[in-house]
Design an enzyme around this catalytic site. Sequence first.
Site, PDB file in Angstrom:
ATOM      1  N   LYS A   1      55.655  28.475  67.061  1.00 38.67           N
ATOM      2  CA  LYS A   1      54.037  28.555  67.278  1.00 38.67           C
ATOM      3  C   LYS A   1      53.426  27.582  67.837  1.00 38.67           C
ATOM      4  O   LYS A   1      53.306  26.617  67.167  1.00 38.67           O
ATOM      5  CB  LYS A   1      53.554  29.104  65.837  1.00 38.67           C
ATOM      6  CG  LYS A   1      52.019  29.827  65.909  1.00 38.67           C
ATOM      7  CD  LYS A   1      51.758  30.266  64.494  1.00 38.67           C
ATOM      8  CE  LYS A   1      50.317  30.828  64.654  1.00 38.67           C
ATOM      9  NZ  LYS A   1      49.905  31.561  63.483  1.00 38.67           N
TER      10      LYS A   1
ATOM     11  N   CYS B   1      51.614  21.742  61.917  1.00 42.92           N
ATOM     12  CA  CYS B   1      51.481  20.585  60.449  1.00 42.92           C
ATOM     13  C   CYS B   1      51.566  19.383  60.978  1.00 42.92           C
ATOM     14  O   CYS B   1      52.249  18.834  61.908  1.00 42.92           O
ATOM     15  CB  CYS B   1      52.950  20.968  59.612  1.00 42.92           C
ATOM     16  SG  CYS B   1      53.436  22.790  59.452  1.00 42.92           S
TER      17      CYS B   1
END
Length: 305
Positions: A167, A132
């Site tokens: 991740k 993100c």
Amino acid sequence: MGRLTVDLAGVTLKNPVMPASGTAAYGQSMAKQLDLGALGGLVIKSTTAEPKVGNPRPTTAPTTAGWLNAIGLKNPGIKAVLAEKLPWLATNYPELPIIGSVAGASFDEYVTVAQQMATAPNVKLLEINISCPNVDHGGLAFGTDPVTVEQLTRKIVDAVDKPVFMKLTPNVTDIVPIAQAAEAGGASGLTMINTLTGMGIDLATRKPILAHGTGGLSGKAIHPLAVRMIHQVRQQTKLPIIGVGGVFSPADVLEFYLAGANAVQVGAATYGHPTACTDIIAGLPAAMDKYGISSLQDLITEVQG
């Protein structure tokens, strides 16, 4: 233990195959196509504190040996997920381990969402999507800076009582320091890899195919990259690794295991082939027979020691 049974940071999966985050949303649509109970686990869509409408369309496009997508973290927000999505899964698939995917635009958002996600009884692991954009640092992804990764991992690990898997983004020069930073921050495991940033251009309009411009490349094109990165990271850590990237067959699963993975996620293969996950699970025993593999746990021991 069965032939396909694997352990992920103390969580037992009856087989190693699960849909990658975003590809099954929260399970309701996929449940019409296959038996979710046959999966090793279910990774839900990356969830943020507030609902997100995502990017303008078109958000997906086929490309060379894969897909480009720029969905933009479209999700209903953590409150709706806790009130509706996770209870539906708990009621209909009480034995299915859920991996809660957490996203955010700030440290505080990640920690808040992770804490709330961890309260759901059927969420057994947290997967932290660090691809993100970090709004406090010019939009660079959280996962591209080792210092940030270590700090964020530690804050989340300290705030929850369930295993945390980070991740990892492949959009870095060297993924190993990122993995080491996650381990230093206390992560219980790693998921790798997320999509690679790509672009397609329409010759007729002379504009990018996706409204967002760039998108994440997934599919067969990224499989060799994922194998290489998992192998690199495995040389430096004992943490369990969930491999993801271009898994279309049982052979792809076993290749990830030989690189050092402990479980796998299936993403692009489900586009146009909704039963990809259960087809791969069904085909694993025969593939293991072909290569003289008695059990996945034995293969993990052989490769990882």
